[in-house]
Design an enzyme around this catalytic site. Structure first.
Site, mmCIF file in Angstrom:
data_model
loop_
_atom_site.group_PDB
_atom_site.id
_atom_site.type_symbol
_atom_site.label_atom_id
_atom_site.label_comp_id
_atom_site.label_asym_id
_atom_site.label_seq_id
_atom_site.Cartn_x
_atom_site.Cartn_y
_atom_site.Cartn_z
ATOM 1 N N LYS A 1 -3.066 9.569 -9.242
ATOM 2 C CA LYS A 1 -3.476 8.385 -8.485
ATOM 3 C C LYS A 1 -4.896 8.011 -8.911
ATOM 4 O O LYS A 1 -5.860 8.683 -8.581
ATOM 5 C CB LYS A 1 -3.431 8.662 -6.983
ATOM 6 C CG LYS A 1 -3.771 7.451 -6.129
ATOM 7 C CD LYS A 1 -3.634 7.777 -4.647
ATOM 8 C CE LYS A 1 -3.947 6.550 -3.794
ATOM 9 N NZ LYS A 1 -5.369 6.138 -3.924
ATOM 10 N N GLU B 1 2.781 10.900 -10.603
ATOM 11 C CA GLU B 1 1.731 10.347 -11.453
ATOM 12 C C GLU B 1 0.362 10.631 -10.834
ATOM 13 O O GLU B 1 0.250 10.759 -9.607
ATOM 14 C CB GLU B 1 1.882 8.821 -11.583
ATOM 15 C CG GLU B 1 3.263 8.334 -11.961
ATOM 16 C CD GLU B 1 3.408 6.834 -11.742
ATOM 17 O OE1 GLU B 1 2.422 6.191 -11.343
ATOM 18 O OE2 GLU B 1 4.508 6.316 -11.960
ATOM 19 N N SER C 1 0.836 -1.196 0.000
ATOM 20 C CA SER C 1 0.000 0.000 0.000
ATOM 21 C C SER C 1 0.873 1.250 0.000
ATOM 22 O O SER C 1 2.083 1.191 0.209
ATOM 23 C CB SER C 1 -0.919 0.002 1.225
ATOM 24 O OG SER C 1 -0.150 -0.060 2.411
ATOM 25 N N LEU C 2 0.266 2.403 -0.230
ATOM 26 C CA LEU C 2 0.963 3.683 -0.263
ATOM 27 C C LEU C 2 0.839 4.396 1.080
ATOM 28 O O LEU C 2 -0.176 4.278 1.763
ATOM 29 C CB LEU C 2 0.368 4.586 -1.354
ATOM 30 C CG LEU C 2 0.461 4.082 -2.796
ATOM 31 C CD1 LEU C 2 -0.385 4.962 -3.714
ATOM 32 C CD2 LEU C 2 1.903 4.064 -3.261
#
Length: 311
Positions: free
Chosen positions: A134, A132, A98-99
């Site tokens: 999300k 980028e 996960s981020l």
């Protein structure tokens, strides 16, 4: 005595017909996959829908007559088949992590300080990052063996997801066969989403049929991906954007990896930007935020990654 039968080097008419059919099938598969990529990924079609449909029909008829020559990457294999009994488990050979969240510029500055502390003497004076959009969709891993799509799984708990290959084969922005030189085993990761125009049109159709409209694209995408009947996914305008890999490619930088994925035939985010230092990162995040309402799909922020894969 006259010997009847085939001499060395001779072939029956059936053999010749079969050989010609196989050659034609190969040509049609390559042509249709090429035009599918131009239309669905690059938005640059070279032929109209009727010409495409005629080629598709010819291929379908040839494969019906010669099923042994049907290729795994044939566009006819995108058509939904029979429903599956249930979703099997899909173990990830490399965990899908996960981020971490950042809510303001200070969080980003703290992030860079942790990086510098972790790299120690190896840290450069200016760190490069990739920023980028999300995607607000469903995380997906695609598995390719010798360039052919053989597996697709949801993130699940990061260690084990659900096998949804039957549905992902219907998504036209997912290559069934990769172009160019590819590794024997490759896992590509990205996001499955609805484009907003397709989502709105789908809801209009549902309302016209007396069905309830979906509340939002993300939940609709997640529900579609987990359908047991692939004909459901086939009728819905899903898209896949690639943003990373699990294993199989050795790029020096994340930005180079994104370019490689695009060259292999995957759709990637157009707002991806290479940044030198945290000031440019903050600027790039602001640009994504400014463009958010004009995008054809939903996002819920930006993703910041260290560019140098060795770091």
């Amino acid at each position: 005595m006259v010997q009847q039968g085939l001499g060395f080097g001779q072939h029956s008419k059936e053999d010749v017909d079969a050989s010609a059919a196989k050659d034609r099938i190969d040509v049609l598969v390559d042509q249709l996959n090429h035009h599918n990529h131009l239309y669905h990924v690059l938005d640059a079609p070279e032929i109209d829908d009727r010409a495409y449909d005629l080629l598709f029909r010819e291929l379908d008829e040839l494969e019906e007559k010669h099923p042994d020559f049907r290729r795994a990457d044939s566009p006819t294999q995108r058509v939904g088949g029979a429903p599956v009994d249930g979703l099997e488990k899909f173990p990830h050979r490399v965990p899908m992590l996960s981020l971490a969240n950042a809510f303001d510029a200070q969080d980003l500055i703290d992030f860079e300080q942790r990086i510098r502390k972790g790299l120690g003497d190896a840290v450069p004076s200016v760190l490069q990052y990739v920023v980028e959009p999300k995607f607000d969709g469903l995380a997906m891993e695609l598995i390719y063996e010798d360039g052919v799509l053989v597996g697709a799984g949801t993130r699940g708990d990061g260690q084990v997801g659900e096998n949804v290959l039957h549905n992902m084969k219907t998504v036209r922005t997912i290559p069934l066969h990769l172009a160019g030189a590819v590794p024997g085993h490759l896992s590509v990761r990205g996001e499955v989403i609805f484009d907003l125009a397709g989502f709105e049109k789908m809801n209009e159709t549902r309302l016209a049929r007396g069905e309830a409209a979906f509340k939002n694209p993300r939940n609709a995408a997640a529900g579609t991906v987990r359908q047991l009947d692939p004909t459901v996914a086939q009728e819905r305008p899903l898209q896949f954007f690639a943003h990373s890999i699990g294993e199989g490619l050795n790029a020096e930088s994340h930005f180079a990896l994104i370019e490689t994925l695009a060259n292999l035939g995957f759709q990637t985010a157009s707002l991806t930007r290479l940044c030198a230092g945290m000031d440019e990162v903050i600027e790039a995040i602001g640009a994504i935020g400014a463009a958010r309402n004009g995008l054809s799909y939903e996002i819920d922020g930006a993703v910041v990654k260290i560019n140098d894969n060795a770091h």
